[in-house]
Design a protein around this motif. Structure first.
Motif, PDB file in Angstrom:
ATOM      1  N   ASN A 174      39.692  49.441  25.399  1.00 52.27           N
ATOM      2  CA  ASN A 174      38.264  49.683  25.177  1.00 52.27           C
ATOM      3  C   ASN A 174      37.405  48.473  25.540  1.00 52.27           C
ATOM      4  O   ASN A 174      36.220  48.627  25.822  1.00 52.27           O
ATOM      5  N   ASP A 175      38.000  47.295  25.520  1.00 50.44           N
ATOM      6  CA  ASP A 175      37.236  46.070  25.776  1.00 50.44           C
ATOM      7  C   ASP A 175      37.097  45.762  27.260  1.00 50.44           C
ATOM      8  O   ASP A 175      36.078  45.216  27.696  1.00 50.44           O
ATOM      9  N   ALA A 176      38.092  46.104  28.048  1.00 50.18           N
ATOM     10  CA  ALA A 176      38.089  45.771  29.476  1.00 50.18           C
ATOM     11  C   ALA A 176      36.888  46.346  30.222  1.00 50.18           C
ATOM     12  O   ALA A 176      36.244  45.615  30.988  1.00 50.18           O
ATOM     13  N   PRO A 177      36.529  47.618  30.032  1.00 47.22           N
ATOM     14  CA  PRO A 177      35.358  48.132  30.754  1.00 47.22           C
ATOM     15  C   PRO A 177      34.051  47.461  30.333  1.00 47.22           C
ATOM     16  O   PRO A 177      33.138  47.309  31.157  1.00 47.22           O
ATOM     17  N   VAL A 178      33.955  47.049  29.089  1.00 43.52           N
ATOM     18  CA  VAL A 178      32.751  46.359  28.615  1.00 43.52           C
ATOM     19  C   VAL A 178      32.617  45.029  29.344  1.00 43.52           C
ATOM     20  O   VAL A 178      31.554  44.709  29.894  1.00 43.52           O
ATOM     21  N   ILE A 179      33.690  44.266  29.375  1.00 40.51           N
ATOM     22  CA  ILE A 179      33.679  42.960  30.033  1.00 40.51           C
ATOM     23  C   ILE A 179      33.438  43.122  31.532  1.00 40.51           C
ATOM     24  O   ILE A 179      32.549  42.477  32.103  1.00 40.51           O
ATOM     25  N   ALA A 180      34.206  43.981  32.177  1.00 36.98           N
ATOM     26  CA  ALA A 180      34.082  44.152  33.627  1.00 36.98           C
ATOM     27  C   ALA A 180      32.681  44.634  34.009  1.00 36.98           C
ATOM     28  O   ALA A 180      32.086  44.134  34.966  1.00 36.98           O
ATOM     29  N   GLY A 181      32.159  45.570  33.267  1.00 40.46           N
ATOM     30  CA  GLY A 181      30.831  46.092  33.565  1.00 40.46           C
ATOM     31  C   GLY A 181      29.762  45.026  33.500  1.00 40.46           C
ATOM     32  O   GLY A 181      28.928  44.913  34.407  1.00 40.46           O
ATOM     33  N   HIS A 182      29.798  44.216  32.450  1.00 37.43           N
ATOM     34  CA  HIS A 182      28.786  43.168  32.304  1.00 37.43           C
ATOM     35  C   HIS A 182      28.954  42.065  33.347  1.00 37.43           C
ATOM     36  O   HIS A 182      27.971  41.551  33.873  1.00 37.43           O
ATOM     37  N   VAL A 183      30.200  41.706  33.642  1.00 32.79           N
ATOM     38  CA  VAL A 183      30.432  40.657  34.637  1.00 32.79           C
ATOM     39  C   VAL A 183      29.918  41.110  36.001  1.00 32.79           C
ATOM     40  O   VAL A 183      29.159  40.391  36.661  1.00 32.79           O
ATOM     41  N   TYR A 184      30.288  42.300  36.423  1.00 29.01           N
ATOM     42  CA  TYR A 184      29.865  42.767  37.743  1.00 29.01           C
ATOM     43  C   TYR A 184      28.372  43.052  37.803  1.00 29.01           C
ATOM     44  O   TYR A 184      27.737  42.833  38.839  1.00 29.01           O
ATOM     45  N   ASP A 185      27.796  43.531  36.713  1.00 29.73           N
ATOM     46  CA  ASP A 185      26.343  43.716  36.683  1.00 29.73           C
ATOM     47  C   ASP A 185      25.624  42.396  36.946  1.00 29.73           C
ATOM     48  O   ASP A 185      24.651  42.339  37.692  1.00 29.73           O
ATOM     49  N   GLU A 186      26.121  41.337  36.325  1.00 28.84           N
ATOM     50  CA  GLU A 186      25.470  40.033  36.504  1.00 28.84           C
ATOM     51  C   GLU A 186      25.734  39.453  37.889  1.00 28.84           C
ATOM     52  O   GLU A 186      24.836  38.894  38.519  1.00 28.84           O
ATOM     53  N   LEU A 187      26.965  39.599  38.376  1.00 21.96           N
ATOM     54  CA  LEU A 187      27.293  39.045  39.696  1.00 21.96           C
ATOM     55  C   LEU A 187      26.543  39.757  40.820  1.00 21.96           C
ATOM     56  O   LEU A 187      26.221  39.149  41.835  1.00 21.96           O
ATOM     57  N   PHE A 188      26.274  41.042  40.639  1.00 25.01           N
ATOM     58  CA  PHE A 188      25.599  41.813  41.680  1.00 25.01           C
ATOM     59  C   PHE A 188      24.141  42.080  41.359  1.00 25.01           C
ATOM     60  O   PHE A 188      23.529  42.976  41.925  1.00 25.01           O
ATOM     61  N   SER A 189      23.564  41.302  40.466  1.00 23.07           N
ATOM     62  CA  SER A 189      22.175  41.516  40.069  1.00 23.07           C
ATOM     63  C   SER A 189      21.200  41.119  41.177  1.00 23.07           C
ATOM     64  O   SER A 189      20.075  41.589  41.208  1.00 23.07           O
ATOM     65  N   ASN A 190      21.618  40.267  42.080  1.00 22.63           N
ATOM     66  CA  ASN A 190      20.793  39.875  43.232  1.00 22.63           C
ATOM     67  C   ASN A 190      21.155  40.754  44.428  1.00 22.63           C
ATOM     68  O   ASN A 190      22.102  41.534  44.374  1.00 22.63           O
ATOM     69  N   THR A 191      20.443  40.599  45.505  1.00 20.05           N
ATOM     70  CA  THR A 191      20.734  41.394  46.695  1.00 20.05           C
ATOM     71  C   THR A 191      22.074  41.017  47.312  1.00 20.05           C
ATOM     72  O   THR A 191      22.753  41.863  47.862  1.00 20.05           O
ATOM     73  N   GLU A 192      22.445  39.768  47.217  1.00 19.88           N
ATOM     74  CA  GLU A 192      23.733  39.294  47.730  1.00 19.88           C
ATOM     75  C   GLU A 192      24.631  38.913  46.555  1.00 19.88           C
ATOM     76  O   GLU A 192      24.201  38.185  45.654  1.00 19.88           O
ATOM     77  N   PRO A 193      25.887  39.384  46.552  1.00 20.26           N
ATOM     78  CA  PRO A 193      26.807  38.968  45.485  1.00 20.26           C
ATOM     79  C   PRO A 193      26.999  37.452  45.503  1.00 20.26           C
ATOM     80  O   PRO A 193      27.055  36.836  46.557  1.00 20.26           O
ATOM     81  N   ASP A 194      27.089  36.865  44.325  1.00 17.14           N
ATOM     82  CA  ASP A 194      27.232  35.413  44.220  1.00 17.14           C
ATOM     83  C   ASP A 194      28.333  35.092  43.227  1.00 17.14           C
ATOM     84  O   ASP A 194      28.135  35.163  42.017  1.00 17.14           O
ATOM     85  N   SER A 195      29.507  34.744  43.744  1.00 19.19           N
ATOM     86  CA  SER A 195      30.652  34.469  42.880  1.00 19.19           C
ATOM     87  C   SER A 195      30.561  33.117  42.188  1.00 19.19           C
ATOM     88  O   SER A 195      31.342  32.837  41.282  1.00 19.19           O
ATOM     89  N   SER A 196      29.604  32.279  42.572  1.00 19.60           N
ATOM     90  CA  SER A 196      29.487  30.965  41.937  1.00 19.60           C
ATOM     91  C   SER A 196      29.077  31.092  40.466  1.00 19.60           C
ATOM     92  O   SER A 196      29.239  30.148  39.699  1.00 19.60           O
ATOM     93  N   GLY A 197      28.576  32.242  40.069  1.00 17.18           N
ATOM     94  CA  GLY A 197      28.195  32.456  38.681  1.00 17.18           C
ATOM     95  C   GLY A 197      29.234  33.206  37.872  1.00 17.18           C
ATOM     96  O   GLY A 197      28.929  33.727  36.798  1.00 17.18           O
TER      97      GLY A 197
END
Length: 62
Positions: free
Chosen positions: A7-30
């Motif tokens: 139950n925890d994995a989708p919560v973590i993955a969803g928030h991480v990817y939402d933040e990483l892809f919040s800009n027009t270009e993905p930025d793995s430095s964050g």
């Protein structure tokens, strides 16, 4: 390595990817900061005493 709860994995993955892809270009430095924010949200949801939910999520690397 610690196991994670199903139950925890989708919560973590969803928030991480939402933040990483919040800009027009993905930025793995964050990635570390995105994981930190995701774990903080999960920790608020499940509480500090449910540490087996949030402790396994760590960032290793640069």
């Amino acid at each position: 390595m610690w196991s994670i709860r199903d139950n925890d994995a989708p919560v973590i993955a969803g928030h991480v990817y939402d933040e990483l892809f919040s800009n027009t270009e993905p930025d793995s430095s964050g990635a570390a900061l995105a994981l930190h924010h995701a774990v903080k949200l999960l920790r608020q949801q499940v509480g500090d005493s449910a540490f087996l939910s949030w402790v396994p999520f760590i960032h290793v690397g640069l």
